[in-house]
Design an enzyme around this catalytic site. Structure first.
Site, short mmCIF file in Angstrom:
data_model
loop_
_atom_site.label_atom_id
_atom_site.label_comp_id
_atom_site.label_asym_id
_atom_site.label_seq_id
_atom_site.Cartn_x
_atom_site.Cartn_y
_atom_site.Cartn_z
N SER A 80 0.80 -1.23 0.00
CA SER A 80 0.00 0.00 0.00
C SER A 80 0.83 1.28 0.00
O SER A 80 0.29 2.36 -0.26
CB SER A 80 -0.94 0.01 1.20
OG SER A 80 -1.99 -0.91 1.02
N LYS A 83 0.54 3.43 -3.03
CA LYS A 83 -0.65 4.23 -3.30
C LYS A 83 -0.37 5.74 -3.30
O LYS A 83 -0.91 6.48 -4.12
CB LYS A 83 -1.73 3.91 -2.26
CG LYS A 83 -2.23 2.47 -2.31
CD LYS A 83 -3.14 2.16 -1.13
CE LYS A 83 -3.66 0.74 -1.15
NZ LYS A 83 -4.44 0.38 0.04
N TYR A 205 -2.87 -2.41 -10.61
CA TYR A 205 -2.91 -2.21 -9.16
C TYR A 205 -2.19 -3.34 -8.42
O TYR A 205 -1.37 -3.10 -7.53
CB TYR A 205 -4.35 -2.10 -8.68
CG TYR A 205 -4.49 -2.08 -7.18
CD1 TYR A 205 -4.02 -1.00 -6.44
CD2 TYR A 205 -5.08 -3.14 -6.50
CE1 TYR A 205 -4.13 -0.99 -5.06
CE2 TYR A 205 -5.21 -3.13 -5.13
CZ TYR A 205 -4.73 -2.05 -4.40
OH TYR A 205 -4.83 -2.04 -3.04
N TYR A 257 -3.78 3.71 7.48
CA TYR A 257 -5.04 2.97 7.56
C TYR A 257 -5.97 3.64 8.56
O TYR A 257 -6.00 4.87 8.67
CB TYR A 257 -4.78 1.50 7.92
CG TYR A 257 -3.91 0.78 6.91
CD1 TYR A 257 -4.21 0.79 5.55
CD2 TYR A 257 -2.76 0.09 7.32
CE1 TYR A 257 -3.42 0.12 4.62
CE2 TYR A 257 -1.97 -0.59 6.39
CZ TYR A 257 -2.31 -0.57 5.05
OH TYR A 257 -1.52 -1.22 4.14
N VAL A 275 1.30 -3.62 4.18
CA VAL A 275 1.24 -4.88 4.90
C VAL A 275 2.46 -5.76 4.65
O VAL A 275 2.61 -6.81 5.27
CB VAL A 275 -0.05 -5.67 4.56
CG1 VAL A 275 -1.26 -4.91 5.06
CG2 VAL A 275 -0.15 -5.96 3.07
#
Length: 343
Positions: A80, A83, A205, A257, A275
């Site tokens: 992540s 992103k 992605y 998060y 993660v």
């Protein structure tokens, strides 16, 4: 050494070895390396292969000094953390207003993989949750999936100064188990938030999350943002300066998060976790931090990485909203106590 740039690089390398700041990081590493709280992510089968003892800390200053302790060369998938930087590329491709028409910038308080959209606008809440990241990936320009992926890899090279590979087993594992992400994509397609290139965008992605990095790369990513979008070692611009504030603003409010509020309160640095065990944290105008430890808390954030960033923030007054002068001048520590660098 043939020119001033080479001499400057050598001087920075020597400083990084002899600086008391490196000793500080070594002490920090020893303080937390035996902390075994948390668990390795296993919802993606390949991630479950990570070893709990892996741990690295790296700091890169805005003038290109690099401090590394522990497993800073150990490769892992970016997950992540990608992103934030793909969001930056989407901004460069389309501009702030168009991107914001497809992806909001509001914290959710929900899990990163929640299948939820804003009820009023049908947009995903922000680019740092899975739904928002899929919508952001959909915005990356290119004639086909290969060209779009190539642009992503070239972007990360500008940030880190080196080429990156895809971990194919992780990519295939994510693709094979990404049912929630597919559900999100089709839901967003229903509301016109993404194009009809659903399979191509999902592959992009999954591939961006499977890019291999190490703790030094994460520190360099953050240091580039801290340096206004220019890689502090290579001098290459990685992102248009006008979009740096967009990226780090959303990192601050949404990057950890559904623990982002706690992070902002206690650490106060724009950051993004993954993660895979990584955290990249930005101290604007000063430095970038990269940590790696695959033991995650219940929110999906690296337990050791959080502790390291908390200590750095508290010990050197790095919280964005700290109006009191720090007791320790970090630049003097880095420079060996002679105070030659501006802070």
């Amino acid at each position: 050494m043939s020119n001033f740039g080479d001499l400057q690089s050598l001087a920075s390398s020597i400083t990084a070895v002899t600086s008391p700041f490196r000793n500080y990081l070594t002490d920090l590493y020893e303080k937390y390396r035996k902390l075994n709280d948390g668990a390795v992510a296993d919802y993606i089968p390949e991630l479950a292969l990570a070893k709990p003892e892996w741990f690295g800390i790296c700091v890169v200053t805005k003038d290109g000094q690099v401090f590394e302790v522990g497993d800073c060369d150990k490769l892992f998938t970016i997950q992540s953390i990608s992103k934030a930087f793909v969001f930056g590329l989407a901004l460069e491709d389309h501009g702030r207003e168009y991107v914001n028409s497809k992806v909001s910038v509001e914290p959710t308080g929900e899990a990163f993989n929640a299948i939820v959209l804003d009820e009023a606008t049908n947009r995903p809440y922000n680019p740092m949750v899975n739904a928002g990241a899929i919508a952001t990936a959909d915005l990356i320009e290119g004639e086909n999936g290969t060209e779009r992926l190539k642009r992503l890899l070239e972007m990360f090279k500008r940030y880190t100064g080196r080429e990156h590979d895809i971990n194919v087993p992780v990519f295939l594992s994510e693709k094979a188990t990404g049912f929630r992400n597919r559900a999100m994509a089709y839901l967003m397609r229903n509301f016109g938030m993404i194009s009809d290139k659903i399979d191509e965008t999902l592959d992009l992605y999954f591939q961006q999350c499977s890019i291999l990095v190490n703790a030094k790369d994460l520190a360099m990513l953050a240091a580039t943002l801290a340096n206004g979008g220019v890689n502090p070692v290579t001098g290459e611009r990685a992102i248009d300066e006008r979009y740096v504030q967009d990226v780090i603003s959303v990192m601050l409010t949404c990057g950890m998060y559904d623990a982002s509020g706690e992070w902002c309160y206690r650490v106060g640095m724009p950051a993004k976790s993954g993660v895979g065990g990584g955290i990249t944290a930005v101290v604007p105008g000063k430095l970038g931090i990269g940590t790696f430890s695959p033991l995650l808390d219940a929110k999906g954030n690296s337990v050791r990485g959080i502790k390291v960033c908390q200590d750095l923030s508290q010990d050197f007054g790095l919280h964005l909203f700290n109006v009191a002068k720090s007791e320790r001048d970090l630049q003097q520590w880095i420079a060996g106590g002679n105070g030659i660098n501006d802070w």
